[in-house]
Design an enzyme around this catalytic site. Structure first.
Site, PDB file in Angstrom:
ATOM      1  N   GLY A 109      11.037 -55.639  14.276  1.00  0.00           N
ATOM      2  CA  GLY A 109      12.119 -55.768  15.237  1.00  0.00           C
ATOM      3  C   GLY A 109      11.867 -54.984  16.494  1.00  0.00           C
ATOM      4  O   GLY A 109      10.741 -54.596  16.811  1.00  0.00           O
TER       5      GLY A 109
ATOM      6  N   ASP B 292       6.737 -47.947   4.374  1.00  0.00           N
ATOM      7  CA  ASP B 292       6.052 -48.394   5.591  1.00  0.00           C
ATOM      8  C   ASP B 292       5.631 -47.203   6.445  1.00  0.00           C
ATOM      9  O   ASP B 292       5.804 -47.204   7.659  1.00  0.00           O
ATOM     10  CB  ASP B 292       6.949 -49.337   6.398  1.00  0.00           C
ATOM     11  CG  ASP B 292       6.177 -50.095   7.467  1.00  0.00           C
ATOM     12  OD1 ASP B 292       4.982 -50.364   7.261  1.00  0.00           O
ATOM     13  OD2 ASP B 292       6.766 -50.408   8.523  1.00  0.00           O
TER      14      ASP B 292
END
Length: 420
Positions: free
Chosen positions: A20, A133
């Protein structure tokens, strides 16, 4: 271009990636600057509904994380098909930008960055949260040199459940797969997966590039799962042998072959992190703290826990004393059998005490000792030994000769070594 999201006025874009776009924004209701992560899934219909539910669930979970190394989550939701997360706006530069402009870090600085990240992971894992992540773009270096770990929960929210469309694989960027543990690529994520990613990051901090970079998505998966890691010493000379061994341990293919915990990794990395000035600081503690501590040590942790809570709720308690009370309450919880909770809380307290008081303050040494004791009790003997080894040296350097606490870390260290 849209300039608002409900009460948030978007001011300028901070960055974008596979998950994003991040905007700086102004929260009109609270009069503060914030960062907003917008996630636009490449799906629709029932898949989007499933993803939205998972994203909001993960956001609620991660909003409960309270640690100096994790930006606070203020708000979350969905708006016009976009999912959003409103966070504390952290000044500084992402680590990938630092590497791009400055190149590899010094051994001391690389070890210090990794140590700070490992401390954050240790706290999060204690709260049953796995990052999933970790990579340089998710590590922010603040102007005062602190490390903030960004994007907790976002990867977890986008990771599919069994039988669902693999959103992360379909939308993944090479920058994500480059740091992904072998087991994570096939749908199994455990705390040790974060340690593998940390190993990739540390390797890059030292060598300038992560271990595997060539090829597409599936070739990178194969390299992580099957190819030997290129020796760090071949990429950069002068890295201490012990640090090379630690990096190799973090990058073991099987999770069970990596170090036992993020706390253990942080403890090991401290051996190469920059030496900090240590100076004993005399703090006039609240008189009730000694009384409650005596009650706890007398074998009555339940009433002591209640009294710690009352003291922390009372007005006028200084920040340093508040942290001592939190540590005492955590020890009560440990005595009542809630050891993981106690360890997680003590590690959080330690991070705040170091920031507030400095690494050589006696209260910091006290918390470090109690953490080592709990690690030993829970069977994390290697982590306890490494923690006590460094603590013993610091106690002898900082505490006066007549201090009763001086030497106790070395005494416990000797007992643990005899047991092993």
């Amino acid at each position: 271009m849209r300039r608002s999201l409900g009460r948030y006025e978007l001011t300028h874009e901070l960055g974008r990636g596979g998950m994003g776009v991040v905007w700086a924004a102004y929260d009109r209701d609270h009069g503060r600057e914030v960062a907003i992560k917008l996630v636009v899934p490449r799906s629709n219909g029932s898949e989007l509904t499933t993803l939205e539910r998972r994203f909001l669930r993960e956001a609620r979970l991660t909003s409960r994380l309270e640690h100096p190394g994790i930006p606070a989550v203020h708000d979350h939701g969905s708006h016009d098909g976009e999912l959003y997360l409103v966070m504390e706006l952290v000044p500084g530069r992402a680590l990938d930008a630092v590497l791009e402009s400055d190149g590899p870090l010094s051994v001391e600085r690389a070890a210090d960055v990794a140590r700070r990240a490992a401390e954050v992971l240790s706290y999060a894992h204690g709260q049953s949260v796995v990052h999933r992540d970790l990579k340089p773009s998710n590590l922010m270096v603040t102007p005062d040199g602190e490390i903030k770990v960004l994007d907790f929960g976002v990867a977890a929210a986008l990771e599919p459940q069994p039988g669902e469309t693999r959103f992360t694989a379909a939308n993944a960027t090479p920058g994500t797969v480059v740091y992904m543990a072998p087991e994570q690529a096939v749908g199994k994520t455990v705390p040790a997966s974060d340690l593998y990613s940390l190993g990739c990051v540390l390797y890059e901090l030292l060598a300038g590039d992560p271990p595997f970079t060539d090829g597409g998505l599936f070739l990178l998966y194969h390299q992580h799962a099957h190819e030997p890691v290129p020796p760090l010493g071949d990429r950069r000379s002068g890295v201490p042998a012990g640090l090379r061994t630690l990096v190799a341990g973090l990058l073991e293919k099987k999770p069970e072959d990596r170090p036992g915990s993020a706390a253990e990794v942080a403890a090991l990395l401290a051996a190469w992190a920059p030496a900090q000035a240590v100076a004993a600081v005399t703090v006039l503690a609240h008189p009730r703290l000694a009384e409650i501590a005596a009650l706890r040590r007398s074998g009555r942790p339940a009433p002591a826990l209640e009294e710690y809570g009352e003291l922390m709720d009372a007005p006028g308690l200084g920040r340093a004393d508040f942290l001592i009370a939190r540590a005492g309450a955590a020890l009560c919880a440990g005595a009542l059998g809630r050891t993981p909770e106690a360890l997680g809380e003590l590690k959080s307290v330690l991070a705040e005490q170091r920031s507030l008081l400095g690494p050589g303050d006696p209260a910091v040494l006290e918390t470090r000792y109690e953490i080592a004791v709990l690690l030993a009790r829970t069977g994390e003997r290697h982590a306890a030994v490494e923690s006590l080894r460094r603590l013993a040296d610091d106690e002898e350097r900082v505490l006066p000769a007549d201090d009763a606490r001086r030497g106790r870390a070395r005494s416990l260290l000797d007992r643990l070594r005899r047991m092993t």
